[in-house]
Motif scaffolding. Sequence first.
Motif, PDB file in Angstrom:
ATOM      1  N   MET A   1      41.929  36.872  21.343  1.00  4.36           N
ATOM      2  CA  MET A   1      42.582  37.016  22.630  1.00  4.36           C
ATOM      3  C   MET A   1      41.535  37.056  23.750  1.00  4.36           C
ATOM      4  SD  MET A   1      44.722  40.228  24.049  1.00  4.36           S
ATOM      5  CE  MET A   1      43.638  40.765  25.344  1.00  4.36           C
ATOM      6  N   GLU A   2      41.725  36.240  24.753  1.00  5.00           N
ATOM      7  CA  GLU A   2      40.780  36.238  25.869  1.00  5.00           C
ATOM      8  C   GLU A   2      41.058  37.408  26.794  1.00  5.00           C
ATOM      9  OE1 GLU A   2      40.144  32.632  28.005  1.00  5.00           O
ATOM     10  OE2 GLU A   2      40.371  31.417  26.206  1.00  5.00           O
ATOM     11  N   LEU A   3      40.026  38.174  27.082  1.00  2.00           N
ATOM     12  CA  LEU A   3      40.193  39.313  27.975  1.00  2.00           C
ATOM     13  C   LEU A   3      40.137  38.896  29.441  1.00  2.00           C
ATOM     14  CD1 LEU A   3      38.098  42.035  26.163  1.00  2.00           C
ATOM     15  CD2 LEU A   3      40.563  41.948  26.458  1.00  2.00           C
ATOM     16  N   LEU A   4      39.345  37.866  29.737  1.00  2.00           N
ATOM     17  CA  LEU A   4      39.256  37.378  31.111  1.00  2.00           C
ATOM     18  C   LEU A   4      39.905  35.996  31.175  1.00  2.00           C
ATOM     19  CD1 LEU A   4      38.228  37.798  34.018  1.00  2.00           C
ATOM     20  CD2 LEU A   4      36.152  36.590  33.344  1.00  2.00           C
ATOM     21  N   THR A   5      41.053  35.923  31.833  1.00  2.00           N
ATOM     22  CA  THR A   5      41.725  34.633  31.998  1.00  2.00           C
ATOM     23  C   THR A   5      41.393  34.084  33.378  1.00  2.00           C
ATOM     24  OG1 THR A   5      43.717  35.643  32.898  1.00  2.00           O
ATOM     25  CG2 THR A   5      43.626  35.341  30.495  1.00  2.00           C
ATOM     26  N   PHE A   6      41.517  32.780  33.535  1.00  2.00           N
ATOM     27  CA  PHE A   6      41.151  32.178  34.819  1.00  2.00           C
ATOM     28  C   PHE A   6      42.001  32.711  35.967  1.00  2.00           C
ATOM     29  CE2 PHE A   6      44.539  29.241  33.711  1.00  2.00           C
ATOM     30  CZ  PHE A   6      45.103  28.912  34.935  1.00  2.00           C
ATOM     31  N   GLU A   7      43.229  33.175  35.660  1.00  2.00           N
ATOM     32  CA  GLU A   7      44.083  33.734  36.717  1.00  2.00           C
ATOM     33  C   GLU A   7      43.487  35.007  37.314  1.00  2.00           C
ATOM     34  OE1 GLU A   7      47.003  31.865  33.707  1.00  2.00           O
ATOM     35  OE2 GLU A   7      45.242  33.161  33.594  1.00  2.00           O
ATOM     36  N   HIS A   8      42.585  35.628  36.573  1.00  2.00           N
ATOM     37  CA  HIS A   8      41.964  36.877  37.021  1.00  2.00           C
ATOM     38  C   HIS A   8      40.528  36.661  37.497  1.00  2.00           C
ATOM     39  CE1 HIS A   8      44.995  39.248  34.364  1.00  2.00           C
ATOM     40  NE2 HIS A   8      45.526  38.847  35.501  1.00  2.00           N
ATOM     41  N   VAL A   9      40.249  35.455  37.989  1.00  2.00           N
ATOM     42  CA  VAL A   9      38.921  35.144  38.534  1.00  2.00           C
ATOM     43  C   VAL A   9      39.082  34.756  40.000  1.00  2.00           C
ATOM     44  CG1 VAL A   9      36.934  33.577  38.421  1.00  2.00           C
ATOM     45  CG2 VAL A   9      37.994  34.390  36.299  1.00  2.00           C
ATOM     46  N   LEU A  10      38.306  35.388  40.850  1.00  2.00           N
ATOM     47  CA  LEU A  10      38.273  35.068  42.278  1.00  2.00           C
ATOM     48  C   LEU A  10      36.886  34.517  42.593  1.00  2.00           C
ATOM     49  CD1 LEU A  10      39.518  35.247  45.148  1.00  2.00           C
ATOM     50  CD2 LEU A  10      38.583  37.572  45.277  1.00  2.00           C
ATOM     51  N   LEU A  11      36.827  33.248  43.004  1.00  2.00           N
ATOM     52  CA  LEU A  11      35.524  32.606  43.212  1.00  2.00           C
ATOM     53  C   LEU A  11      34.870  32.975  44.541  1.00  2.00           C
ATOM     54  CD1 LEU A  11      36.107  29.004  41.824  1.00  2.00           C
ATOM     55  CD2 LEU A  11      35.019  30.949  40.701  1.00  2.00           C
ATOM     56  N   ASP A  12      35.659  33.214  45.574  1.00  2.00           N
ATOM     57  CA  ASP A  12      35.074  33.456  46.890  1.00  2.00           C
ATOM     58  C   ASP A  12      35.662  34.685  47.551  1.00  2.00           C
ATOM     59  OD1 ASP A  12      33.280  31.182  46.997  1.00  2.00           O
ATOM     60  OD2 ASP A  12      35.097  29.972  47.042  1.00  2.00           O
ATOM     61  N   SER A  13      35.195  35.837  47.126  1.00  2.00           N
ATOM     62  CA  SER A  13      35.636  37.080  47.739  1.00  2.00           C
ATOM     63  C   SER A  13      35.197  37.116  49.191  1.00  2.00           C
ATOM     64  CB  SER A  13      35.020  38.270  46.995  1.00  2.00           C
ATOM     65  OG  SER A  13      35.187  39.449  47.743  1.00  2.00           O
ATOM     66  N   GLU A  14      36.049  37.656  50.030  1.00  2.00           N
ATOM     67  CA  GLU A  14      35.701  37.831  51.437  1.00  2.00           C
ATOM     68  C   GLU A  14      35.628  39.307  51.798  1.00  2.00           C
ATOM     69  OE1 GLU A  14      38.491  35.492  53.655  1.00  2.00           O
ATOM     70  OE2 GLU A  14      37.739  33.615  52.814  1.00  2.00           O
ATOM     71  N   ALA A  15      35.552  40.161  50.786  1.00  2.00           N
ATOM     72  CA  ALA A  15      35.511  41.609  51.012  1.00  2.00           C
ATOM     73  C   ALA A  15      34.293  41.991  51.849  1.00  2.00           C
ATOM     74  CB  ALA A  15      35.478  42.337  49.672  1.00  2.00           C
ATOM     75  N   ARG A  16      34.451  43.027  52.647  1.00  2.00           N
ATOM     76  CA  ARG A  16      33.351  43.513  53.492  1.00  2.00           C
ATOM     77  C   ARG A  16      32.756  44.826  52.996  1.00  2.00           C
ATOM     78  NH1 ARG A  16      31.991  39.346  54.641  1.00  2.00           N
ATOM     79  NH2 ARG A  16      33.101  37.959  56.033  1.00  2.00           N
ATOM     80  N   GLY A  17      33.261  45.309  51.869  1.00  2.00           N
ATOM     81  CA  GLY A  17      32.736  46.562  51.333  1.00  2.00           C
ATOM     82  C   GLY A  17      33.231  46.784  49.917  1.00  2.00           C
ATOM     83  N   LEU A  73      37.509  39.367  37.562  1.00  2.00           N
ATOM     84  CA  LEU A  73      36.170  39.124  38.092  1.00  2.00           C
ATOM     85  C   LEU A  73      36.256  38.552  39.500  1.00  2.00           C
ATOM     86  CD1 LEU A  73      33.119  37.572  36.353  1.00  2.00           C
ATOM     87  CD2 LEU A  73      33.901  36.567  38.491  1.00  2.00           C
ATOM     88  N   ALA A  74      35.418  39.070  40.380  1.00  2.00           N
ATOM     89  CA  ALA A  74      35.305  38.514  41.729  1.00  2.00           C
ATOM     90  C   ALA A  74      33.847  38.137  41.975  1.00  2.00           C
ATOM     91  CB  ALA A  74      35.768  39.526  42.778  1.00  2.00           C
TER      92      ALA A  74
END
Length: 146
Positions: A1-17, A73-74
């Motif tokens: 079973m894959e623990l990290l699926t592509f739906e749970h990947v964010l390639l370009d976070s724009e978070a400021r903190g 993952l972000a």
Amino acid sequence: MELLTFEHVLLDSEARGKRALITELANMLTSIDPDRVMEVVMAREQLGSTGIGHGVAIPHGRMPDLPLPVLALARHPEGVDFDSIDGKPVHIAVLLLVPDSDDRQHLELLAQLARTLQQESIREEVMQADSREKVAALFADRVRLG
């Protein structure tokens, strides 16, 4: 079973903190209440930053009623201040949530993530990947349930 699926990947976070980055991760987990995720993960952050150095953070926590561990993952191109142990900004944040009842699995998965992300080649591949699927594939054989 894959623990990290592509739906749970964010390639370009724009978070400021830190809090904003963790919020982005929590919001990707559509089957879990993001407010509960924030409560659990921020309580853990109060004990000490989960920024492990080398531009990596592994915010984590235990969730009651969670049937199986979950990862998200972000990737943050500029990096965000995370109070990391080496003082460097975080470019890769991996959220780990585990069922409340399983200590061994929690520690095992944390160790697998830390070992994987300590490798410079893996961090470079995550930062250079051009798709969410490629990022998820990097973790498929490296982070798994015992």
